[in-house]
Structure formats: C-alpha cells, structure tokens
Design an enzyme around this catalytic site. Sequence first.
Site, short mmCIF file in Angstrom:
data_model
loop_
_atom_site.label_atom_id
_atom_site.label_comp_id
_atom_site.label_asym_id
_atom_site.label_seq_id
_atom_site.Cartn_x
_atom_site.Cartn_y
_atom_site.Cartn_z
N GLY A 92 42.20 38.85 54.11
CA GLY A 92 43.37 38.19 53.57
C GLY A 92 43.11 37.17 52.48
O GLY A 92 44.00 36.38 52.15
N GLN A 93 41.88 37.16 51.91
CA GLN A 93 41.61 36.23 50.80
C GLN A 93 42.26 36.82 49.54
O GLN A 93 41.77 37.78 48.97
CB GLN A 93 40.10 36.05 50.58
CG GLN A 93 39.79 35.02 49.50
CD GLN A 93 38.30 34.73 49.35
OE1 GLN A 93 37.45 35.49 49.84
NE2 GLN A 93 37.98 33.65 48.67
N HIS A 99 39.06 28.49 49.12
CA HIS A 99 40.04 27.43 49.35
C HIS A 99 40.24 27.22 50.85
O HIS A 99 40.44 28.16 51.60
CB HIS A 99 41.38 27.69 48.65
CG HIS A 99 41.94 29.07 48.86
ND1 HIS A 99 41.39 30.19 48.29
CD2 HIS A 99 43.02 29.49 49.58
CE1 HIS A 99 42.11 31.26 48.64
NE2 HIS A 99 43.09 30.86 49.43
N HIS A 101 42.55 25.95 53.64
CA HIS A 101 43.95 25.61 53.93
C HIS A 101 43.96 24.40 54.85
O HIS A 101 43.20 24.34 55.82
CB HIS A 101 44.64 26.76 54.67
CG HIS A 101 44.87 27.98 53.84
ND1 HIS A 101 46.08 28.27 53.25
CD2 HIS A 101 44.03 28.99 53.49
CE1 HIS A 101 45.99 29.41 52.58
NE2 HIS A 101 44.76 29.87 52.71
#
Length: 147
Positions: A92-93, A99, A101
């Site tokens: 799901g990148q 980054h 979250h």
Amino acid sequence: MADIRCAFCEIPAIREREIVRNEHAWAFPTNIPIVPGHVLIAPLRCVATVEDMTSEELAAIFGLQTKLKAALKKAFGAEGFNYAWNESKMAGQSVPHFHLHMLPRKAGDTGIYEYEPRQFLYRPGEREASPEEELKAVAALITRSLT
Ligand SMILES: [Zn+2]
C-alpha cells in the site's frame, strides 16, 4: 498526473503544506486524513525505505515526531497516537518516498478504536491465536533466515 514519480517531490502544493522541518526531514498534512491532524513525516531526500536512510535521517524523523506530538496534543486535543508506514506497492505504499503516518487520537474521533492491527493488516475477521508450536516454528524459520 500520470508522469509523476514522487508526489512529495514533484507537486508544489504538497511542499506548500509544510508544517515543520529540520535538517533532514519535514512534516505535512496528508491529503486524505483518517482523523483531523493526520500528518506525514518524510526525509527531505527522496528515498523509499527505512534502510535507504542514514541514521541522521532516521533521527530527524523521530525528532519531528517528538515535536509534533506536543503540537498535536495542543492543536487537536490528542490523547494518543497511531504510527504506521507502508513499504512497497504490495503493502500500500502509494508514494515511493518514505513517510511515517502520525495520527492524533482522541475519544469520539473517526478512526478505529482499540486498534488491532490483525483486523486490517492480514486475515480479516475472526481468528484463533496460533498454537505455540506453530509460533516457535515461525520464529525458528526466521532465525535461520537471518544473515
Ligand atoms: Zn520524493
């Protein structure tokens, strides 16, 4: 937008969302927040994974995390936090620039309560705990695979 490789580096509007930066990292609000105050912390350098980063970059990311923790408590009344990162498209990148979250959480917000990673990371639905022997076998397999 089909030709964009890295939205963080190539879309000026995202750079303009900057909240704070230090020598090696910066933070900005995500475009589709799960809860108000959902921010992303990224290295300034365009690298995809943790192991692509220097120890200075990792320290810079957690330096901002500490700073933002206090700010998000103040700004959004955060009572707790969820942290997550996705690595590779399969997981799901969506932007190939690391980054972290950071989600400020409080009673009554719109996120998932009593956070249970197994509910959405893998095998959704009811699941029994694995037998101890199975867990030991998995541990042994991973240990043998360590380099
Ligand atoms: Zn980038």
